[in-house]
Design an enzyme around this catalytic site. Sequence first.
Site, PDB file in Angstrom:
ATOM      1  N   ASN A   1       3.024  -3.434  -5.547  1.00 36.16           N
ATOM      2  CA  ASN A   1       3.048  -2.519  -4.406  1.00 36.16           C
ATOM      3  C   ASN A   1       1.701  -2.658  -3.707  1.00 36.16           C
ATOM      4  O   ASN A   1       0.698  -2.113  -4.156  1.00 36.16           O
ATOM      5  CB  ASN A   1       3.284  -1.081  -4.877  1.00 36.16           C
ATOM      6  CG  ASN A   1       3.431  -0.098  -3.725  1.00 36.16           C
ATOM      7  OD1 ASN A   1       3.127  -0.415  -2.574  1.00 36.16           O
ATOM      8  ND2 ASN A   1       3.881   1.103  -4.025  1.00 36.16           N
TER       9      ASN A   1
ATOM     10  N   LEU B   1       5.672  14.241  -0.682  1.00 40.17           N
ATOM     11  CA  LEU B   1       4.408  14.673  -0.098  1.00 40.17           C
ATOM     12  C   LEU B   1       3.246  13.938  -0.753  1.00 40.17           C
ATOM     13  O   LEU B   1       2.945  14.139  -1.928  1.00 40.17           O
ATOM     14  CB  LEU B   1       4.236  16.190  -0.277  1.00 40.17           C
ATOM     15  CG  LEU B   1       5.372  17.066   0.250  1.00 40.17           C
ATOM     16  CD1 LEU B   1       5.071  18.539   0.004  1.00 40.17           C
ATOM     17  CD2 LEU B   1       5.637  16.799   1.730  1.00 40.17           C
TER      18      LEU B   1
ATOM     19  N   ASP C   1      -7.849  13.851   1.952  1.00 40.39           N
ATOM     20  CA  ASP C   1      -7.463  14.168   0.583  1.00 40.39           C
ATOM     21  C   ASP C   1      -7.159  15.659   0.481  1.00 40.39           C
ATOM     22  O   ASP C   1      -8.051  16.495   0.668  1.00 40.39           O
ATOM     23  CB  ASP C   1      -8.583  13.781  -0.379  1.00 40.39           C
ATOM     24  CG  ASP C   1      -8.151  13.830  -1.838  1.00 40.39           C
ATOM     25  OD1 ASP C   1      -7.425  14.772  -2.210  1.00 40.39           O
ATOM     26  OD2 ASP C   1      -8.562  12.953  -2.615  1.00 40.39           O
ATOM     27  N   MET C   2      -5.915  15.995   0.174  1.00 38.21           N
ATOM     28  CA  MET C   2      -5.514  17.396   0.102  1.00 38.21           C
ATOM     29  C   MET C   2      -6.325  18.162  -0.931  1.00 38.21           C
ATOM     30  O   MET C   2      -6.616  19.350  -0.755  1.00 38.21           O
ATOM     31  CB  MET C   2      -4.019  17.492  -0.199  1.00 38.21           C
ATOM     32  CG  MET C   2      -3.477  18.912  -0.269  1.00 38.21           C
ATOM     33  SD  MET C   2      -3.704  19.860   1.278  1.00 38.21           S
ATOM     34  CE  MET C   2      -2.401  19.136   2.280  1.00 38.21           C
TER      35      MET C   2
ATOM     36  N   ARG D   1      -2.114  10.272   9.724  1.00 38.28           N
ATOM     37  CA  ARG D   1      -1.121  10.081  10.783  1.00 38.28           C
ATOM     38  C   ARG D   1      -0.635  11.434  11.297  1.00 38.28           C
ATOM     39  O   ARG D   1      -0.478  12.377  10.523  1.00 38.28           O
ATOM     40  CB  ARG D   1       0.060   9.268  10.247  1.00 38.28           C
ATOM     41  CG  ARG D   1      -0.241   7.797  10.046  1.00 38.28           C
ATOM     42  CD  ARG D   1       0.855   7.075   9.278  1.00 38.28           C
ATOM     43  NE  ARG D   1       0.647   7.145   7.837  1.00 38.28           N
ATOM     44  CZ  ARG D   1       1.501   6.700   6.930  1.00 38.28           C
ATOM     45  NH1 ARG D   1       2.666   6.189   7.311  1.00 38.28           N
ATOM     46  NH2 ARG D   1       1.222   6.787   5.647  1.00 38.28           N
TER      47      ARG D   1
ATOM     48  N   LYS E   1      -1.315  -2.308  -6.352  1.00 39.76           N
ATOM     49  CA  LYS E   1      -0.802  -1.672  -7.554  1.00 39.76           C
ATOM     50  C   LYS E   1       0.192  -2.613  -8.240  1.00 39.76           C
ATOM     51  O   LYS E   1       0.900  -3.364  -7.567  1.00 39.76           O
ATOM     52  CB  LYS E   1      -0.102  -0.351  -7.209  1.00 39.76           C
ATOM     53  CG  LYS E   1      -1.012   0.686  -6.582  1.00 39.76           C
ATOM     54  CD  LYS E   1      -0.234   1.951  -6.245  1.00 39.76           C
ATOM     55  CE  LYS E   1      -1.130   2.983  -5.580  1.00 39.76           C
ATOM     56  NZ  LYS E   1      -0.372   4.211  -5.207  1.00 39.76           N
TER      57      LYS E   1
END
Length: 394
Positions: free
Chosen positions: A9, A210, A284-285, A242, A16
């Site tokens: 990926n 999410l 970063d949340m 985004r 990854k």
Amino acid sequence: MEKVILVINAGSSSLKFSVFELQDTGEMRVRAVGQVEGLGTAPRLKAKDGKGQSIADECWPNSQVANHAQALQEIATLLRSRFAGQVLAGVGHRVVHGGPDYSAPLLVTPEAMDALAAFVPLAPLHQPHNLAAIRAVQAVQPELPQVACFDTAFHRTQDMVGQLYGLPYEYYERGIRRYGFHGLSYEYIAATLPTIAPEIASGRVVVAHLGSGASMCALLNGRSVGSSMGFTALDGLMMGTRPGNMDPGIVLYLLQQDGLSAKEIEDLLYKRSGLLGLSGIGNDMRVLLASDAPRASLAIDHFIYRIKRELGALAAVLGGLDALVFTAGIGENSARIRQLVCKQAQWLGIDLDLAANEQGSARISSAGSRVSAWVVPTNEELMIARHTCKLLAL
């Protein structure tokens, strides 16, 4: 000799990988997972075996591992040392965009690579790196079969009317339509629900993927019937960098009034907007949730607001709602975000169990909740491995 499948990926600055061993039962056992991150800046390889024990943690100067091909060489060196007695039977890749023609996993051919390269403008953050990883494998082992698994394929079950834009019909015929993304994640969730939550598996389910990239999908009896993303991965929810859904007139305004070039607008929409743009702090949340800065709170509030709007829209597509499923990095790990989303969804019938949510239980809604809420970890890599095995008849 035992056979293994390598799953890759490739992201813009990371690669990854997972290694799956084929079992006699037909099941697959994960043997290694890892990634090379920091490509272009500070490359580092970290990997664990199937039991979660570290098998590699190595850093290099950027001059030594500067691109995906060089990162793949380092991964190959590690895997040869760990799996010397096993046969690499094939490589499966996540490829973000399959366009209108590819609705199933595909054995990679030169013709297919040419076709997939045409979709680079539709997924500039992902498609070039997905294809670069395929070319890197081809350069080392040209005879090794490779399979492309598309993030758009799962959504090809959607009705034509839901794929249309209100443009002249010839644009639809040219391939300008709603595709939807994160399909490998949604496909895995749909395949897993009959085991984890059989009571909702055939019902009306909205899945919220999410993460840094974020989207939502409406499932009816395990099939995609609606999604938040459209022609590109810019649509729908606000994401890490985004903006998500926005008035297309904004792009015209920036072109005409501010004189921005197409490249500058692409950079703005893909790299400088979303949580990063609104907060001015980062994408970063976890960082935003820990911050007391007003704009961090503003970015989080808008993130939740957009989820609330999309949830209502997808519930309308389904004609009602039986369950909401959270998955991906934020969805699986942030109890706070799940709590905020469920609070906004109380009108739909979701009654959150606070203790279950904090614990990250599979079901996080109360026993009497009319609409249930769940946390289901996704596994795109396993989905890719399954597709690769099936296509190669292993």
